[in-house]
Design an enzyme around this catalytic site. Structure first.
Site, short mmCIF file in Angstrom:
data_model
loop_
_atom_site.label_atom_id
_atom_site.label_comp_id
_atom_site.label_asym_id
_atom_site.label_seq_id
_atom_site.Cartn_x
_atom_site.Cartn_y
_atom_site.Cartn_z
N ASP A 48 0.85 -1.21 0.00
CA ASP A 48 0.00 0.00 0.00
C ASP A 48 0.88 1.26 0.00
OD1 ASP A 48 -1.39 -2.25 1.54
OD2 ASP A 48 -3.10 -0.88 1.36
N GLU A 71 -4.96 7.61 0.39
CA GLU A 71 -5.41 6.94 1.61
C GLU A 71 -4.33 6.90 2.69
OE1 GLU A 71 -6.75 2.87 1.21
OE2 GLU A 71 -7.01 2.69 3.37
N ASP A 143 -6.13 5.40 -4.20
CA ASP A 143 -6.24 4.28 -3.26
C ASP A 143 -5.23 3.26 -3.76
OD1 ASP A 143 -6.82 2.23 -1.56
OD2 ASP A 143 -9.00 2.51 -1.66
N ILE A 145 -3.88 0.44 -2.70
CA ILE A 145 -4.46 -0.91 -2.73
C ILE A 145 -5.84 -0.78 -2.12
CG2 ILE A 145 -4.39 -3.28 -1.84
CD1 ILE A 145 -1.41 -3.26 -1.91
N ASP A 146 -6.85 -0.91 -2.94
CA ASP A 146 -8.22 -0.90 -2.45
C ASP A 146 -8.60 -2.37 -2.23
OD1 ASP A 146 -10.82 -0.07 -1.81
OD2 ASP A 146 -11.47 -0.36 -3.89
N THR A 148 -7.50 -4.12 0.77
CA THR A 148 -6.26 -4.72 1.30
C THR A 148 -6.53 -6.12 1.86
OG1 THR A 148 -5.51 -2.50 1.82
CG2 THR A 148 -4.25 -4.28 2.80
N ARG A 276 -23.98 -1.34 -1.67
CA ARG A 276 -23.14 -1.15 -0.50
C ARG A 276 -24.00 -0.51 0.60
NH1 ARG A 276 -17.64 -1.36 -0.25
NH2 ARG A 276 -16.69 -0.36 1.55
N ASP A 289 -12.50 5.52 -2.44
CA ASP A 289 -13.13 4.21 -2.62
C ASP A 289 -14.22 4.23 -3.69
OD1 ASP A 289 -11.68 2.61 -0.86
OD2 ASP A 289 -12.83 3.31 0.87
N1 LIG Z 1 -17.05 -0.06 8.30
C1 LIG Z 1 -16.82 0.09 7.00
N2 LIG Z 1 -17.85 0.29 6.16
C2 LIG Z 1 -17.64 0.42 4.84
N3 LIG Z 1 -16.40 0.38 4.27
C3 LIG Z 1 -15.34 0.21 5.05
C4 LIG Z 1 -15.49 0.05 6.46
N4 LIG Z 1 -14.28 -0.11 7.00
C5 LIG Z 1 -13.39 -0.03 5.98
N5 LIG Z 1 -14.02 0.15 4.80
C6 LIG Z 1 -13.42 0.31 3.47
O1 LIG Z 1 -13.99 -0.49 2.50
C7 LIG Z 1 -13.06 -0.63 1.43
C8 LIG Z 1 -13.07 -2.02 0.90
O2 LIG Z 1 -14.35 -2.27 0.50
P1 LIG Z 1 -14.80 -3.68 0.02
O3 LIG Z 1 -15.34 -4.36 1.23
O4 LIG Z 1 -15.82 -3.34 -0.99
O5 LIG Z 1 -13.59 -4.36 -0.53
C9 LIG Z 1 -11.72 -0.30 1.96
O6 LIG Z 1 -11.27 0.87 1.34
C10 LIG Z 1 -11.99 -0.12 3.42
O7 LIG Z 1 -11.24 0.90 3.98
P2 LIG Z 1 -9.75 0.64 4.48
O8 LIG Z 1 -8.87 0.65 3.28
O9 LIG Z 1 -9.46 1.75 5.37
O10 LIG Z 1 -9.72 -0.74 5.13
MG LIG Z 2 -10.19 1.41 -0.38
MG LIG Z 3 -6.56 1.12 0.31
MG LIG Z 4 -6.96 0.60 3.65
#
Ligand SMILES: Nc1ncnc2c1ncn2[C@@H]1O[C@H](COP(=O)(O)O)[C@@H](O)[C@H]1OP(=O)(O)O
Ligand SMILES: [Mg+2]
Ligand SMILES: [Mg+2]
Ligand SMILES: [Mg+2]
Length: 356
Positions: A48, A71, A143, A145-146, A148, A276, A289
């Site tokens: 990341d 991010e 982002d 790595i979206d 992770t 979502r 995101d």
């Molecule tokens: N409580 C939450 N509700 C919705 N999305 C979230 C939550 N916590 C983290 N995310 C974010 O959802 C994204 C991934 O989505 P998906 O589930 O569709 O793969 C990530 O960018 C993640 O952030 P982060 O990168 O800070 O972990």
């Molecule tokens: Mg993301």
């Molecule tokens: Mg990310």
């Molecule tokens: Mg993240």
């Protein structure tokens, strides 16, 4: 005269392609102590940080005046000066910066042989992503790595980059190294790049740019309609999605997938809607995101709103503010989904009250 944002699009493709190369090679060598847990309990890996440093360096070289909403930030890495984690990030970023990946893709982007940077410069590149966002002017969203968690599982993740002007997404590029080019052939060719420019349509191609195909979402068909949703139950309410599905008499099972790869799959017609629905109260969706994914879907003939039908507002800062979940679908299905969401939520509210 060339089309608007041609240079930005080429730069974004070059940056995402290089970052995908980096993250794929990191995955094969990742060891346990190369992952940290952030304050919000989410994981972050050396991949990341290195991918953000790389993309930010390329943006900085081409457009030094453009602010970046990224991010990650380097606070924890700076505190750990001399750590192996930081050394590894520097090594990975410099490998990717100097890589002779594809002839001619580096001359004007400040990358290629001899372009390595010092650890301090790379920490600064990561921290160029600290911009607070806003309603006016140009800004990039990274982002690195979206998804992770998907990346760590060896499943879907995406490298995501968008250019916004006056809070409107103009260019969006999403790289999905693990995504099959054709979802019905999971063992077939993997690695997809999705590219969209406002008013100029959307395309899917291989990570190296082969087989560019214009994207156009099929019209609403109740017999094949299904949802795309997060793998992680903490990121989206699977049970609310199930209720909405039942109300719409959807028979096909949802496709669970991490990251903005969902927007790519929706844009190419693998499913009917990306749903979502919030899993709890208080989480504010981040602009990185959804920025490139929302343009990709719009340019493929779809629409992206929150779950009440309100357009996403990318001008409020680093988050989408108070908006409630995200729904992306083909235009002919949107109002049906919004109605079903309202019904499902009012039924849930009724259930909660009757239990109280
Ligand atoms: N409580 C939450 N509700 C919705 N999305 C979230 C939550 N916590 C983290 N995310 C974010 O959802 C994204 C991934 O989505 P998906 O589930 O569709 O793969 C990530 O960018 C993640 O952030 P982060 O990168 O800070 O972990
Ligand atoms: Mg993301
Ligand atoms: Mg990310
Ligand atoms: Mg993240």
């Amino acid at each position: 005269m060339s089309l608007p944002f041609t240079t930005e699009k080429q730069l974004a493709i070059a940056a995402v392609r290089r970052a995908c190369h980096l993250t794929s090679s990191v995955f094969n060598k990742l060891v346990k102590n190369e992952t940290l847990t952030k304050g919000d309990k989410s994981p972050v890996t050396v991949g990341d940080y290195a991918a953000q440093a790389l993309i930010s360096s390329m943006l900085n070289h081409a457009y030094p005046q453009d602010p970046i909403v990224g991010e990650e930030d380097a606070t924890e890495l700076r505190a750990e000066s001399g750590s192996t984690l930081r050394e590894r990030i520097v090594e990975l970023t410099n490998e990717a910066l100097t890589l002779d990946l594809q002839q001619g893709d580096y001359a004007e982007w400040g990358i290629g042989p001899g372009k390595a940077k010092t650890p301090e410069q790379l920490m600064d590149e990561i921290d160029r992503g600290n911009y607070g966002g806003g309603r006016t002017g140009r800004m990039w969203c990274i982002d690195p790595i979206d998804g992770t968690k998907g990346f760590l599982r060896g499943e879907q993740y995406a490298v995501c980059l968008a250019l916004l002007v006056d809070a409107q997404v103009q260019v969006g590029v999403i790289g999905c190294p693990n995504l099959p080019a054709d979802l019905s052939q999971p063992e077939g060719q993997k690695g997809c790049l999705f590219v969209a420019v406002r008013g100029q349509g959307a395309q899917q191609m291989s990570l190296m740019g082969a087989n560019p195909t214009p994207l156009s979402m099929p019209p609403y068909d109740p017999s094949t309609f299904n949802f795309l949703e997060s793998v992680e139950a903490a990121h989206t309410s699977h049970s609310t999605n199930d209720k909405i599905s039942t109300l719409l008499e959807i028979t096909r099972k949802p496709i669970r997938m991490d990251s903005q790869a969902k927007y790519g799959c929706l844009a190419r017609g693998d499913a009917g809607a990306y749903m979502r629905m919030p899993a709890g109260v208080g989480y504010q969706e981040k602009i990185w995101d959804h920025a490139p994914g929302s343009l990709l879907v719009e340019e493929s003939g779809g629409i992206v709103t929150d779950s009440r039908g309100t357009p996403l507002d990318f001008g409020l800062g680093r988050t989408l503010g108070v908006n409630h979940g995200v729904i992306a679908t083909v235009k002919s299905a949107h109002s049906r989904l919004i109605d079903a969401v309202a019904k499902a939520l009012s039924n849930e509210e009724g259930d909660t009250k009757s239990k109280a």
